[in-house]
Structures are given as structure tokens and as C-alpha cells.
Design an enzyme around this catalytic site. Sequence first.
Site, mmCIF file in Angstrom:
data_model
loop_
_atom_site.group_PDB
_atom_site.id
_atom_site.type_symbol
_atom_site.label_atom_id
_atom_site.label_comp_id
_atom_site.label_asym_id
_atom_site.label_seq_id
_atom_site.Cartn_x
_atom_site.Cartn_y
_atom_site.Cartn_z
ATOM 1 C CG HIS A 6 -9.181 41.514 -18.264
ATOM 2 N ND1 HIS A 6 -9.580 40.139 -18.054
ATOM 3 C CD2 HIS A 6 -7.723 41.479 -18.012
ATOM 4 C CE1 HIS A 6 -8.658 39.352 -18.251
ATOM 5 N NE2 HIS A 6 -7.419 40.216 -18.197
ATOM 6 C CG ASP A 48 -8.414 43.722 -13.760
ATOM 7 O OD1 ASP A 48 -9.133 44.949 -14.001
ATOM 8 O OD2 ASP A 48 -7.489 43.350 -14.494
ATOM 9 C CD GLU A 99 -12.781 38.915 -17.884
ATOM 10 O OE1 GLU A 99 -12.483 38.787 -16.521
ATOM 11 O OE2 GLU A 99 -11.814 39.058 -18.752
ATOM 12 C CB CYS A 103 -2.367 30.412 -9.210
ATOM 13 S SG CYS A 103 -4.206 31.141 -8.846
ATOM 14 C CB ILE A 111 1.792 38.721 -11.710
ATOM 15 C CG1 ILE A 111 1.699 39.090 -13.426
ATOM 16 C CG2 ILE A 111 0.949 39.910 -11.275
ATOM 17 C CD1 ILE A 111 0.530 38.941 -13.932
ATOM 18 C CG ASP A 124 3.728 29.115 -6.998
ATOM 19 O OD1 ASP A 124 4.104 28.054 -7.724
ATOM 20 O OD2 ASP A 124 3.616 30.008 -7.612
ATOM 21 C CB SER A 168 -5.395 35.490 -11.186
ATOM 22 O OG SER A 168 -5.704 34.527 -11.544
ATOM 23 N NE ARG A 169 -7.076 34.876 -18.072
ATOM 24 C CZ ARG A 169 -6.272 35.686 -18.259
ATOM 25 N NH1 ARG A 169 -6.206 36.760 -17.185
ATOM 26 N NH2 ARG A 169 -5.337 35.798 -19.208
HETATM 27 P P1 NAD Z 1 3.206 32.997 -14.276
HETATM 28 O O1 NAD Z 1 3.199 31.770 -15.047
HETATM 29 O O2 NAD Z 1 4.616 33.509 -14.286
HETATM 30 O O3 NAD Z 1 3.038 32.616 -12.622
HETATM 31 C C1 NAD Z 1 1.943 31.916 -12.295
HETATM 32 C C2 NAD Z 1 2.461 31.230 -10.949
HETATM 33 O O4 NAD Z 1 1.274 30.530 -10.525
HETATM 34 C C3 NAD Z 1 3.536 29.996 -11.047
HETATM 35 O O5 NAD Z 1 4.439 30.361 -10.184
HETATM 36 C C4 NAD Z 1 2.689 28.670 -10.787
HETATM 37 O O6 NAD Z 1 3.455 27.848 -10.218
HETATM 38 C C5 NAD Z 1 1.684 29.190 -9.981
HETATM 39 N N1 NAD Z 1 0.565 28.313 -9.979
HETATM 40 C C6 NAD Z 1 0.234 27.106 -10.544
HETATM 41 N N2 NAD Z 1 -0.802 26.552 -9.980
HETATM 42 C C7 NAD Z 1 -0.709 27.082 -8.809
HETATM 43 C C8 NAD Z 1 -1.706 26.518 -8.010
HETATM 44 N N3 NAD Z 1 -2.701 25.593 -8.007
HETATM 45 N N4 NAD Z 1 -1.846 27.538 -6.590
HETATM 46 C C9 NAD Z 1 -1.005 28.464 -6.514
HETATM 47 N N5 NAD Z 1 -0.065 28.877 -7.502
HETATM 48 C C10 NAD Z 1 -0.219 27.987 -8.636
HETATM 49 O O7 NAD Z 1 1.943 33.723 -14.719
HETATM 50 P P2 NAD Z 1 2.114 35.504 -14.300
HETATM 51 O O8 NAD Z 1 2.665 36.347 -15.450
HETATM 52 O O9 NAD Z 1 2.474 35.923 -13.028
HETATM 53 O O10 NAD Z 1 0.234 35.534 -14.359
HETATM 54 C C11 NAD Z 1 -0.250 35.171 -13.433
HETATM 55 C C12 NAD Z 1 -1.767 35.171 -13.982
HETATM 56 O O11 NAD Z 1 -2.179 36.435 -14.060
HETATM 57 C C13 NAD Z 1 -1.913 34.606 -15.440
HETATM 58 O O12 NAD Z 1 -2.189 33.074 -15.587
HETATM 59 C C14 NAD Z 1 -3.330 35.307 -15.874
HETATM 60 O O13 NAD Z 1 -4.468 34.503 -15.634
HETATM 61 C C15 NAD Z 1 -3.217 36.750 -14.882
HETATM 62 N N6 NAD Z 1 -3.211 37.812 -15.867
HETATM 63 C C16 NAD Z 1 -3.933 38.721 -15.666
HETATM 64 C C17 NAD Z 1 -4.086 40.042 -16.095
HETATM 65 C C18 NAD Z 1 -4.923 41.217 -15.882
HETATM 66 O O14 NAD Z 1 -4.739 42.130 -16.781
HETATM 67 N N7 NAD Z 1 -5.782 41.056 -15.101
HETATM 68 C C19 NAD Z 1 -2.645 40.005 -17.007
HETATM 69 C C20 NAD Z 1 -1.754 39.409 -17.127
HETATM 70 C C21 NAD Z 1 -1.972 37.910 -16.517
#
Ligand code: NAD
Length: 350
Positions: free
Chosen positions: A310, A273, A278, A220, A170, A189, A248-249
Site C-alpha cells: 500500500h 499494492d 492487509e 474503482c 486516478i 465506469d 485500488s482496494r
Molecule cells: P474517484 O472517486 O475519483 O474515482 C473512482 C471512480 O470509480 C469513479 O469514476 C466511479 O464512477 C468509479 N466507479 C464506482 N463504482 C464503480 C464500478 N462498480 N465499476 C467501475 N467503476 C466504478 O477515486 P480515485 O481518487 O480515482 O481513487 C480510486 C480508488 O483508488 C479509491 O477508492 C481508493 O480505494 C484507491 N486508492 C488507493 C491508493 C493507494 O495508495 N493504493 C491511494 C488512493 C486511492
Amino acid sequence: MSTVGITLYNNGVIHMKVAVFSTKSYDREFLEAGNRLYNHELVFFEPPLNRETCLLALGFEGVCVFVNDILDSEVLKAIKEGGTKLVALRCAGFNNIDLVSAAKLGITVVRVPSYSPQAVAEHTLALILSLIRKTHRAYSRVRDGNFSLEGLLGYNMNGKTAGIIGTGKIGTAFARIVQGLGCKILAYDPYPAKECEALGVNYTSLDNLFGESDIISLHCPLTPDTRHLIDTNAIKKMKPGVVLINTSRGAVIDTKAVIQALKSGKIGYLGLDVYEEEEDLFFEDLSNEVIQDDMFARLLTFPNVLITGHQAFFTHEALEAIADTTLSNIKDFEEGRECVNQITADRIIG
Ligand code: NAD
């Protein structure tokens, strides 16, 4: 013939019986459409899976859950005793499941690591542009016959510095978008992405990102390391008037600290979001109820805060992909194949 959680259909194929929790109309619609190819036996339940509802999983070899189902060790133990061997998350994040307990109990956990990174990245942009061009406020103003521009002054994204925390699927999709808008991009990252480096993204320390970014966007996962990553201390290092976006979360942000920073003006705009608490709010129609969460209610009072419930993932393309990957993950398990989307406490594939 039928054994616990396994049903033999008259076409002779053994299908897995899966309890789908937190079902909304759209989950059912997309899972049923996708299931025409897979023919699993899906039983839909509206409540989330948690300590109160885990008995519903009795006799199901698989359970399918979403972001706010709570699979702690107690729930996992209960569903294991009821015959469950597979947890199929129909989301990417897995902070709501105790993976160590799942491993100890021999429960396989699969997820949908990628369904549409663009859906979330595009929603992130929607939040930013609404906030900084104040379209969320202009919408109601114009409908009320008020065409004054007083208080609606915005600014360009072009030339601003966007700080991206987490450049996975993302974060990288978001980097492409803001690059197209002419932003300078900083990122943090622990595992820099080659694709981002090729785009010209500058990886830097968290402190430098905090200090240099006009817009900070969180991508993240929620882990013990990232819980309250954005706290009072982090906010102190940010530029006055910074735009902070969290898709993210929820718990990556310390909401109390952010409310203080909104009150003082240190945070100029906040787009959310996701929200720390939540589970008790999102995905339900509470429009006839009094919101009991005072922190959330306070957030709603700020004119420079925009919250969506969300929905960043919520596109047609994403729901189709979620359904297809989830059903395919279940099929892999059913047929005894190693699933590329399996996750364990020490190994995340996919
Ligand atoms: P991904 O696994 O492809 O990428 C996550 C990235 O975060 C990785 O590159 C990882 O190295 C990095 N990371 C890990 N620990 C970290 C830290 N301490 N500091 C900085 N970066 C760190 O995941 P993604 O598909 O890109 O999704 C990211 C997050 O988005 C998911 O974990 C989820 O919580 C959230 N998400 C939200 C929605 C939504 O509808 N709002 C939908 C999908 C995912």
C-alpha cells in the site's frame, strides 16, 4: 478553560484537539509541518483506531484515521460517547467507516478526495513495467553476478490494450500515462469521464473489457458492487496471460480465485499494492515474524507476482497534500463551515 476535546490556548484561539491514529514517523512529520499554519492540537497514537483502541479517543473532539483503522458502528458509538464529533480520514477511500452509523450518531466525516492521483497512477505503471520487463527479477540476478537473459523476455506496452476499471481521478491519470505509451485504452465506469472520452478512451461493458484487454488495472472504489469484482467468473472471460493490477482496494479481487488463475497460467502477471486482509500485515515491519496468512504467503511464491505494501500514494507531494487537506478539513469543521470534503452515506462531495 478546557471542555471535552476543546482547548483554549493563551493566544485566545480555540483549537480542536485531534487524536491521530495509525501514526507513522512520516505522518507525524508532514502533519506537524502543515500544522504550523493551522495550530490544531494534535496528539499522535501509533495503534490503529478499532474496537480495542477506541478508548484512546476519549475526550478528543476529532479523530484522524487512515485506511486500516476500523470505524464500525461499535467503534463509532464508543468514540461518540467519548466526545468525538469529527472523523477526519487522511485518505480518499472510505470503505473502512460505517457512514450510516456515523450519520445516525451525528458524527461528521471528512476525507481527502484527491491528493496526488499521479502518485498512484505512476506506481501502477511501475508495477506493470517491472512485471512485464521482469526488472524485479533482474535486480537480484545481476547483484548475484548472473547476467543471463534466459527467462527475462518481456514485451512492449506500445500497441497493447489497457483496460481501466474506474476512470475517476486516478484512472484518468493512468489513462493519460498509458496513452503516452501508445496503448489502446478500454474503460468501464458507470459514470464515464469527459476527460477520458476526450483522450480517446473507449468505454465498453465489463465483459468486453475483460475479453479484450492485455492489461487490466483497477481504479474503482471498494463498494458492495465492486467487492470481488474480479472473481473466477470474471477471470474466465480474460485473455490468457493477462496482466492484472490492483492499486485500488484489496477486496475488489477475490484472492483465492486469482491464486487459482496464477497456478493455471490464465493470469500472466499480478501486481498488487493492496490486499484483502492487509490490515494484519501492511505498514508494519514483520520481517522477524512468521506470516500467518497462508493466502498471502502463497502469493509471495509466484515469480510473476509483485506486491507492494500500500505504497502507491507514498510520495512527498502526496503526503504534503494529505496533511494540508486534512488540517483544512478539521479547520472547516471547527469553524462551523460546510466542508467540501464531507462525506455521508448518500452524498459524496469532492
Ligand atoms: P474517484 O472517486 O475519483 O474515482 C473512482 C471512480 O470509480 C469513479 O469514476 C466511479 O464512477 C468509479 N466507479 C464506482 N463504482 C464503480 C464500478 N462498480 N465499476 C467501475 N467503476 C466504478 O477515486 P480515485 O481518487 O480515482 O481513487 C480510486 C480508488 O483508488 C479509491 O477508492 C481508493 O480505494 C484507491 N486508492 C488507493 C491508493 C493507494 O495508495 N493504493 C491511494 C488512493 C486511492
